[in-house]
Motif scaffolding. Structure first.
Motif, PDB file in Angstrom:
ATOM      1  N   ALA A 102       0.821  -1.146   0.055  1.00 21.39           N
ATOM      2  CA  ALA A 102      -0.147  -0.005   0.192  1.00 21.39           C
ATOM      3  C   ALA A 102       1.010   1.214  -0.154  1.00 21.39           C
ATOM      4  O   ALA A 102       0.219   2.385  -0.053  1.00 21.39           O
TER       5      ALA A 102
ATOM      6  N   GLU B  17      -4.410  -0.291   3.140  1.00 20.85           N
ATOM      7  CA  GLU B  17      -4.425   0.848   2.288  1.00 20.85           C
ATOM      8  C   GLU B  17      -5.377   2.142   3.283  1.00 20.85           C
ATOM      9  O   GLU B  17      -4.572   3.346   2.854  1.00 20.85           O
ATOM     10  N   ARG B  18      -6.146   1.989   3.908  1.00 20.44           N
ATOM     11  CA  ARG B  18      -6.706   2.907   4.736  1.00 20.44           C
ATOM     12  C   ARG B  18      -5.787   3.499   5.743  1.00 20.44           C
ATOM     13  O   ARG B  18      -5.573   4.683   5.954  1.00 20.44           O
TER      14      ARG B  18
ATOM     15  N   GLU C  14      -3.357   5.741   3.793  1.00 18.96           N
ATOM     16  CA  GLU C  14      -4.189   7.049   3.520  1.00 18.96           C
ATOM     17  C   GLU C  14      -4.120   8.094   4.849  1.00 18.96           C
ATOM     18  O   GLU C  14      -4.045   9.112   4.516  1.00 18.96           O
TER      19      GLU C  14
ATOM     20  N   ARG D 275      -0.658   9.736   5.514  1.00 19.12           N
ATOM     21  CA  ARG D 275      -0.657  10.555   4.457  1.00 19.12           C
ATOM     22  C   ARG D 275      -1.124  12.011   4.923  1.00 19.12           C
ATOM     23  O   ARG D 275      -0.808  13.204   4.525  1.00 19.12           O
ATOM     24  N   GLN D 276      -2.508  12.054   5.581  1.00 20.45           N
ATOM     25  CA  GLN D 276      -3.203  12.963   5.903  1.00 20.45           C
ATOM     26  C   GLN D 276      -2.769  13.597   7.329  1.00 20.45           C
ATOM     27  O   GLN D 276      -3.309  14.635   7.884  1.00 20.45           O
TER      28      GLN D 276
END
Length: 448
Positions: free
Chosen positions: A19, A82-83, A86, A89-90
């Motif tokens: 991921a 994957e979650r 993500e 990254r935030q």
């Protein structure tokens, strides 16, 4: 519990790398929990659960995120990864987070030597129920006991495995056997209750159910006729059953997370006196058959015996990798974690230097004061150490217990209180916190 947690952890790491994680660590925990409660000689409640929890922490640059689930299917694992990437990254940058380097990792441990798991068969529901019934019956046999609020027994077993993209992989099994009884004496407005119980890693080490039930009943009857104590400044003796809570405030104040935030009344106390001369507070994660023992910490670092306080002087904060970086220090191997969150510093087994006197000696020497056996509520200022709690126990006059007391409040300042403690010699060696009864020569008591 036959599935390989090692394989499950590796699947999480592989999914995180696919991921886009720069680094990652995974925790997998499975276990069973079985509990029985009885009341009035009959089964009141029975619960049994089995399950698996998995957690994944990913690093993307100087950012991290954690996710967890109880579904271990390949699709769920990939979605988790994957979650998490993500989310990372935030997330905001955090310059202090990191994984351990290869040279920092624990590489040699002996889980078997710690004896964290009972090899005996799991107790059956019938056996747990019989233990609870025996404790209840013994409590009800005590003159003056009217009923038992609850009597229960339980068993738990967990497998834990931690693996990381830095190469660490390790796990162990932990079991827990226990039972307890809460007895009630008197009726109506004169009802009083007290309790006893036992919890061990090995079933064979448990006290007898009859002994525990009798103790709970005797304690409940002794509470009859409780009234408010006088108001004033008097000696206060923390019974061994609750004294560990007082030391717990010291452990919280020396926790790296609180120190890094500046939210501790000991922020300026390093290498200063926090306990009386001659008294030390030691953490030992290698004690055999003890609940707070572990072969490595939650970041894969080795764990060692350490002096938190030595001869009254504060020696170390309790640190994981992140809080150590914030403070410009090294981790003390104190990271703890579960599947659903990142590591944070914590303490397992601790032992306070015992005194030379028994609890009875301290009661005799205190003259007139309060023997505390129960605390309720809490008003504690984490930055000043101001301390206030509701309390109950026994009033002592002329060195002897005179009558039970309740509905009173004790108050003081933790820094001052801890500097004046006089420990007894009654700490129970099998507990993770071996803290004896402790006398504080003077505290404010609000009663009548």
């Amino acid at each position: 519990m036959t599935r390989s947690l090692t394989d499950l952890g590796q699947q999480l790491l592989d999914a995180a790398k696919r991921a886009g994680a720069d680094a990652c660590d995974a925790m997998a925990v499975d276990g069973i929990s079985h509990s029985i409660e009885v009341r009035a000689g009959k089964l009141e409640q029975a619960e049994r659960s089995e399950g698996v929890d998995i957690g994944l922490r990913v690093f993307v640059g100087a950012r991290q995120a954690c996710v967890s689930a109880s579904d271990t299917s390949p699709d769920t694992i990939q979605q988790m990864a994957e979650r998490a990437v993500e989310m990372a990254r935030q997330a905001p940058d955090d310059a202090f987070i990191r994984q351990a380097t290869a040279v920092e990792l624990a590489s040699d441990w002996d889980v078997e030597a710690l004896q964290l798991a009972d090899p005996a068969e799991e107790p059956t529901a019938v056996e747990l129920q019989q233990t609870a019934l025996e404790a209840e019956a013994s409590a009800l046999d005590v003159d003056g006991v009217m009923q038992c609020q609850s009597a229960g027994a339980g068993f738990g077993s967990r497998r834990i495995h931690l693996c990381m993209s830095n190469g660490f992989s390790g796990g162990y099994v932990r079991t827990d056997h226990g039972f307890s009884c809460v007895a009630i004496s008197g009726t109506g407005a004169h009802m009083e209750r007290d309790y006893d119980g036992d919890s061990r890693i090995f079933r064979a080490d448990l006290r007898g159910a009859g002994e525990v039930g009798h103790s709970a009943g005797t304690r409940a009857v002794a509470r009859q006729g409780a009234r408010k104590p006088p108001t004033g400044v008097f000696p206060v003796l923390y019974d061994e059953r609750i004294s560990s809570g007082l030391i717990g405030h010291l452990l919280s104040a020396t926790n790296g997370a609180a120190v890094a935030r500046g939210a501790t009344w000991l922020h300026d106390a390093m290498q200063g006196s926090v306990l009386p001369d001659g008294i030390s507070l030691i953490e030992n994660p290698h004690r055999v058959r003890t609940g707070g023992s572990r072969p490595f910490d939650g970041e894969g670092l080795p764990v060692v015996m350490r002096h938190i306080v030595e001869d009254g002087v504060l020696q170390q904060w309790t640190l994981d990798l992140a809080t150590a970086a914030q403070l410009g220090l090294s981790s003390t191997g104190s990271a703890m974690r579960g599947p659903s969150g990142p590591p944070s510093p914590g303490v397992g087994n601790v032992e306070l230097t015992p005194g030379t006197q028994s609890r009875e000696d301290l009661i005799r020497d205190m003259g007139t004061g309060l023997l505390l056996t129960s605390l309720i509520g809490s008003s504690i200022n984490s930055t000043t150490g101001d301390y206030s709690r509701g309390a109950s126990g026994y009033w002592v006059e002329n060195g002897e217990i005179a009558y039970p007391v309740n509905e009173c409040t004790i108050a003081g300042n933790l820094r001052d209180m801890l500097m004046r403690i006089v420990p007894a010699n009654d700490g129970r060696a099998h507990l993770s916190r071996v803290i004896p009864s402790m006398l504080i020569p003077g505290m404010a008591i609000a009663g009548e």
